[in-house]
Design a protein around this motif. Structure first.
Motif, short mmCIF file in Angstrom:
data_model
loop_
_atom_site.label_atom_id
_atom_site.label_comp_id
_atom_site.label_asym_id
_atom_site.label_seq_id
_atom_site.Cartn_x
_atom_site.Cartn_y
_atom_site.Cartn_z
N ILE A 69 0.86 -1.12 0.02
CA ILE A 69 0.15 -0.03 -0.09
C ILE A 69 0.94 1.11 -0.14
O ILE A 69 1.63 1.44 0.74
CB ILE A 69 -0.88 0.23 1.22
N ALA A 70 0.51 2.24 -0.78
CA ALA A 70 1.29 3.28 -0.82
C ALA A 70 0.36 4.46 -0.01
O ALA A 70 -0.68 4.68 0.01
CB ALA A 70 1.47 4.10 -2.47
N ILE A 71 1.12 4.81 0.82
CA ILE A 71 0.58 5.90 1.93
C ILE A 71 1.26 7.27 1.98
O ILE A 71 2.40 7.40 2.18
CB ILE A 71 0.77 5.37 3.41
N ILE A 72 0.37 8.10 1.35
CA ILE A 72 0.74 9.71 1.47
C ILE A 72 0.62 10.39 2.65
O ILE A 72 -0.50 10.60 2.93
CB ILE A 72 0.19 10.30 0.14
N THR A 73 1.57 10.41 3.22
CA THR A 73 1.29 11.13 4.78
C THR A 73 1.45 12.65 4.44
O THR A 73 1.64 13.27 3.58
CB THR A 73 2.43 10.53 5.57
N LYS A 74 1.28 13.11 5.82
CA LYS A 74 1.24 14.67 6.09
C LYS A 74 0.45 15.34 5.09
O LYS A 74 1.02 16.59 4.42
CB LYS A 74 2.83 15.22 6.12
N THR A 75 -0.82 14.95 4.64
CA THR A 75 -1.46 15.73 3.69
C THR A 75 -1.95 17.13 3.88
O THR A 75 -2.52 17.99 3.21
CB THR A 75 -2.72 14.78 3.13
N ASP A 76 -2.03 17.35 5.29
CA ASP A 76 -2.51 18.48 5.73
C ASP A 76 -1.51 19.50 5.58
O ASP A 76 -1.78 20.62 5.84
CB ASP A 76 -2.64 18.52 7.53
N LEU A 77 -0.38 19.23 4.86
CA LEU A 77 0.72 20.31 4.77
C LEU A 77 0.73 20.85 3.31
O LEU A 77 1.34 21.83 3.01
CB LEU A 77 2.07 19.66 4.93
N VAL A 78 -0.23 20.31 2.44
CA VAL A 78 -0.22 20.73 0.90
C VAL A 78 -1.72 20.89 0.38
O VAL A 78 -2.48 20.53 1.08
CB VAL A 78 0.23 19.52 0.03
N GLU A 79 -1.84 21.52 -0.63
CA GLU A 79 -3.04 21.90 -1.14
C GLU A 79 -3.51 20.78 -2.22
O GLU A 79 -2.61 19.82 -2.25
CB GLU A 79 -2.94 23.24 -2.35
N SER A 80 -4.72 20.74 -2.57
CA SER A 80 -5.53 19.42 -3.07
C SER A 80 -4.64 19.15 -4.63
O SER A 80 -4.30 18.04 -4.92
CB SER A 80 -6.65 19.65 -3.46
N LYS A 81 -4.05 20.22 -5.24
CA LYS A 81 -3.29 20.22 -6.66
C LYS A 81 -2.06 19.41 -6.23
O LYS A 81 -1.89 18.42 -7.11
CB LYS A 81 -3.06 21.76 -7.17
N ALA A 82 -1.28 19.82 -5.46
CA ALA A 82 -0.16 19.15 -5.10
C ALA A 82 -0.45 17.70 -4.64
O ALA A 82 0.72 16.84 -5.00
CB ALA A 82 0.55 19.78 -3.94
N LEU A 83 -1.30 17.27 -3.80
CA LEU A 83 -1.62 15.96 -3.51
C LEU A 83 -2.07 15.13 -4.69
O LEU A 83 -1.54 14.00 -4.84
CB LEU A 83 -2.56 16.12 -2.29
N ALA A 84 -2.65 15.78 -5.56
CA ALA A 84 -3.00 15.06 -6.69
C ALA A 84 -1.67 14.47 -7.52
O ALA A 84 -1.68 13.20 -8.08
CB ALA A 84 -4.19 15.77 -7.45
#
Length: 324
Positions: A138-153
């Protein structure tokens, strides 16, 4: 933590056999570069601090097991040291710990911070994971609270493309924020079905199988890192020599005496960790004692001493003495 449908009792088991999922239990390890959020995620899933955290890389120095109890499954989460290019014998041994761990677990979670682009270290780890054929990853993208939705995508697409490039597919790709408790329960929901059918492996209520002395030593090291992380990020090791209840106390006022040594590598570092008039070491004792008392549920007298173990990160004899 999410609890799914409870297991039926003995009387109702037969008629519901076709509709009730079997209980599952097994091991999932979190791997990734240093400071990828593995320990914070482990603590969030367990619901209690079982692994120390720091914003300094290489905080975790051994595997820490956190246990998540659900009605449908028991997840034993193995937090590992960050995989990195080793500069010392300690670094080599930490990398060995990671590789040994992921060869033995049922699920591998690759942690990648949302606020850092995929780098050579991540690609190196994913390339190694690609060679582990049978274990779901499983790939787990952590610390999502630190980025905007575009960067997360963009990060999600990059992680997916990397696996494709290496000829495998992630079982799941999950963005989470352990700090904000976002999608943490979802991650547990996704890991559970990948575990083997099994009764619980640990008793209800156990949150870790870490020995208390090791956890106490880790809490002291965490407090010590807070004050000197820029000067001595990797030079500190802690060994608890003794934990004994004080004999002359009344039953309703117990006190636990803990004697621990804080080891550094050079005599010149001693003054840094002790601080002016001993204030820094006193602060370490005050901060760690609060966490230790919360962990053990009893008042504690903490006796700390600073000792030099010359170049311990590179010396096999010293590493053995310090538990590595």
């Amino acid at each position: 933590m999410v609890a799914m449908s409870a297991r039926p009792n003995q009387e109702s088991a037969a008629p519901q056999a076709e509709t009730t999922s079997p209980h599952r239990a097994g091991f999932a390890c979190f791997v990734g570069r240093p400071n990828a959020g593995k320990s914070t995620l482990t603590n969030a899933l367990v619901g209690q601090k079982v692994a120390i955290t720091s914003n300094r890389p290489q905080t975790t120095r051994h595997t820490v097991r956190g246990i998540v109890h659900r009605d449908d499954a028991q997840l034993i989460l193995v937090d590992t040291p960050g995989l990195h290019k080793p500069r010392t014998l300690l670094g080599e041994r930490l990398n060995d710990v990671v590789r040994t761990t992921w060869a033995e677990v049922d699920v591998i979670g690759f942690c990648l911070p949302a606020d850092q682009k995929l780098g050579p270290g991540d690609k190196y780890i994913v390339k190694e994971l690609a060679g582990i054929k049978k274990t779901p990853k499983i790939a787990i993208i952590t610390k999502t609270d630190l980025v905007e939705s575009k960067a997360l995508a963009e990060q999600l697409l990059a992680v997916s493309a990397l696996a494709e490039e290496l000829g495998f597919e992630w079982a799941e790709i999950v963005p989470v924020s352990a700090v904000k408790d976002q999608q943490v329960s979802l991650l547990a929901d996704l890991i559970a079905p990948l575990l083997p059918e099994s009764p619980p492996l640990y008793p209800e209520g156990d949150l870790t199988d870490e020995p208390e002395m090791v956890m106490v030593a880790e809490l002291i090291r965490e407090a010590a890192l807070e004050g000197v992380r820029d000067e001595l990020p990797h030079s500190i090791a802690v060994v608890v020599e003794e934990m004994l209840p004080r004999t002359d106390r009344p039953a309703d006022k117990p006190l636990l005496d803990i004697h621990a040594n804080v080891y550094i590598e050079r005599p010149s570092q001693k003054g840094i960790i002790i601080g002016p008039k001993g204030q820094r070491l006193k602060d370490v004792g005050t901060k760690s004692r609060k966490h230790i008392e919360a962990l053990l549920g009893t008042p504690v007298f903490l006796d700390l001493h600073v000792k030099v173990a010359k170049d311990w990160q590179r010396d096999p004899k010293q590493l053995r003495k310090l538990g590595f």
